[in-house]
Motif scaffolding. Sequence first.
Motif, PDB file in Angstrom:
ATOM      1  N   SER A 104       0.828  -1.211   0.000  1.00 54.89           N
ATOM      2  CA  SER A 104       0.000   0.000   0.000  1.00 54.89           C
ATOM      3  C   SER A 104       0.858   1.255   0.000  1.00 54.89           C
ATOM      4  O   SER A 104       0.477   2.268  -0.599  1.00 54.89           O
ATOM      5  CB  SER A 104      -0.969   0.001   1.182  1.00 54.89           C
ATOM      6  OG  SER A 104      -0.241   0.046   2.399  1.00 54.89           O
ATOM      7  N   ASP A 105       2.020   1.209   0.687  1.00 57.97           N
ATOM      8  CA  ASP A 105       2.948   2.352   0.674  1.00 57.97           C
ATOM      9  C   ASP A 105       3.462   2.604  -0.735  1.00 57.97           C
ATOM     10  O   ASP A 105       3.500   3.743  -1.204  1.00 57.97           O
ATOM     11  CB  ASP A 105       4.144   2.104   1.607  1.00 57.97           C
ATOM     12  CG  ASP A 105       3.745   1.960   3.052  1.00 57.97           C
ATOM     13  OD1 ASP A 105       2.774   2.632   3.469  1.00 57.97           O
ATOM     14  OD2 ASP A 105       4.400   1.173   3.765  1.00 57.97           O
ATOM     15  N   LEU A 106       3.854   1.543  -1.407  1.00 57.35           N
ATOM     16  CA  LEU A 106       4.359   1.676  -2.781  1.00 57.35           C
ATOM     17  C   LEU A 106       3.269   2.181  -3.722  1.00 57.35           C
ATOM     18  O   LEU A 106       3.519   3.044  -4.569  1.00 57.35           O
ATOM     19  CB  LEU A 106       4.904   0.337  -3.275  1.00 57.35           C
ATOM     20  CG  LEU A 106       6.172  -0.164  -2.588  1.00 57.35           C
ATOM     21  CD1 LEU A 106       6.496  -1.584  -3.042  1.00 57.35           C
ATOM     22  CD2 LEU A 106       7.334   0.759  -2.854  1.00 57.35           C
ATOM     23  N   ALA A 107       2.058   1.645  -3.569  1.00 57.51           N
ATOM     24  CA  ALA A 107       0.953   2.081  -4.426  1.00 57.51           C
ATOM     25  C   ALA A 107       0.639   3.557  -4.190  1.00 57.51           C
ATOM     26  O   ALA A 107       0.408   4.305  -5.141  1.00 57.51           O
ATOM     27  CB  ALA A 107      -0.283   1.221  -4.161  1.00 57.51           C
ATOM     28  N   HIS A 108       0.660   3.968  -2.925  1.00 55.60           N
ATOM     29  CA  HIS A 108       0.362   5.370  -2.606  1.00 55.60           C
ATOM     30  C   HIS A 108       1.393   6.322  -3.220  1.00 55.60           C
ATOM     31  O   HIS A 108       1.045   7.354  -3.773  1.00 55.60           O
ATOM     32  CB  HIS A 108       0.315   5.554  -1.084  1.00 55.60           C
ATOM     33  CG  HIS A 108       0.135   6.975  -0.664  1.00 55.60           C
ATOM     34  ND1 HIS A 108      -1.061   7.638  -0.800  1.00 55.60           N
ATOM     35  CD2 HIS A 108       1.009   7.867  -0.133  1.00 55.60           C
ATOM     36  CE1 HIS A 108      -0.921   8.875  -0.375  1.00 55.60           C
ATOM     37  NE2 HIS A 108       0.321   9.043   0.038  1.00 55.60           N
ATOM     38  N   VAL A 109       2.664   5.946  -3.140  1.00 54.85           N
ATOM     39  CA  VAL A 109       3.729   6.829  -3.625  1.00 54.85           C
ATOM     40  C   VAL A 109       3.860   6.782  -5.143  1.00 54.85           C
ATOM     41  O   VAL A 109       4.036   7.811  -5.793  1.00 54.85           O
ATOM     42  CB  VAL A 109       5.087   6.450  -2.970  1.00 54.85           C
ATOM     43  CG1 VAL A 109       6.241   7.184  -3.622  1.00 54.85           C
ATOM     44  CG2 VAL A 109       5.047   6.761  -1.485  1.00 54.85           C
ATOM     45  N   TYR A 110       3.757   5.593  -5.723  1.00 56.94           N
ATOM     46  CA  TYR A 110       4.122   5.443  -7.136  1.00 56.94           C
ATOM     47  C   TYR A 110       2.970   5.383  -8.127  1.00 56.94           C
ATOM     48  O   TYR A 110       3.203   5.495  -9.331  1.00 56.94           O
ATOM     49  CB  TYR A 110       4.998   4.203  -7.318  1.00 56.94           C
ATOM     50  CG  TYR A 110       6.366   4.374  -6.718  1.00 56.94           C
ATOM     51  CD1 TYR A 110       7.289   5.223  -7.308  1.00 56.94           C
ATOM     52  CD2 TYR A 110       6.726   3.713  -5.561  1.00 56.94           C
ATOM     53  CE1 TYR A 110       8.540   5.409  -6.760  1.00 56.94           C
ATOM     54  CE2 TYR A 110       7.980   3.886  -5.003  1.00 56.94           C
ATOM     55  CZ  TYR A 110       8.878   4.730  -5.604  1.00 56.94           C
ATOM     56  OH  TYR A 110      10.117   4.919  -5.066  1.00 56.94           O
ATOM     57  N   SER A 111       1.743   5.202  -7.694  1.00 56.19           N
ATOM     58  CA  SER A 111       0.664   5.018  -8.666  1.00 56.19           C
ATOM     59  C   SER A 111       0.527   6.216  -9.603  1.00 56.19           C
ATOM     60  O   SER A 111       0.463   6.051 -10.820  1.00 56.19           O
ATOM     61  CB  SER A 111      -0.655   4.724  -7.970  1.00 56.19           C
ATOM     62  OG  SER A 111      -1.021   5.810  -7.123  1.00 56.19           O
TER      63      SER A 111
END
Length: 196
Positions: A46-53
């Motif tokens: 979820s951290d990666l999705a929040h930052v990179y989406s």
Amino acid sequence: MTELKPDQFEMRRLESLSNTIFGVAMTLLAYDLPKAAVFTSAPGGSDLAHVYSGKLAGFALSFIIAGVFWISHHRRLARQPVGSRGAVILNLFFLLSIVLLPVTNGLYTNYSMSNAVAVLYGLHLTAIAGLNAWLWWTILGGWRHEIMGSVFPLLVFIPGTIVAAFAPHVAPFVWFIAFGGVAIQRFTSARTEPDA
């Protein structure tokens, strides 16, 4: 090989330069992606999705745009083995607009909800499309069915930029419609081929 006049240039040399410029610009689009966030601990999904989406969506849009315009540029240069000084200068301005794509893409992926940044990005896309259409116009010698595929992105990026001024989160959906220019070009070229 025929002797070139003093004000003529071999476009294959420009093609070599443009391949390099497109390659570097398309690579630089991804340059800042790893620097998008600093995590204090190992990031979760979820951290990666929040930052990179959003950043990956902006990267994909710019990469596809650069790829479509590289294809158009390659096709155009194949039709024009020799060009005038004016044609070379216009092509160099087109390549300058491609060189600047990582700059406006970086701004857009970091501040996509800013109306000013979205408009700047939209104006840049419009400039690229406008230069591309102008180059096709000069090669084809005026209005012909083949130019419709190069004019279509311009007709999409202009209203997309206006949308960006009021609803920057909607503008990318409008800009993606510009890829219909490829379909238009395919459709018009298929209709004019003798065997089609």
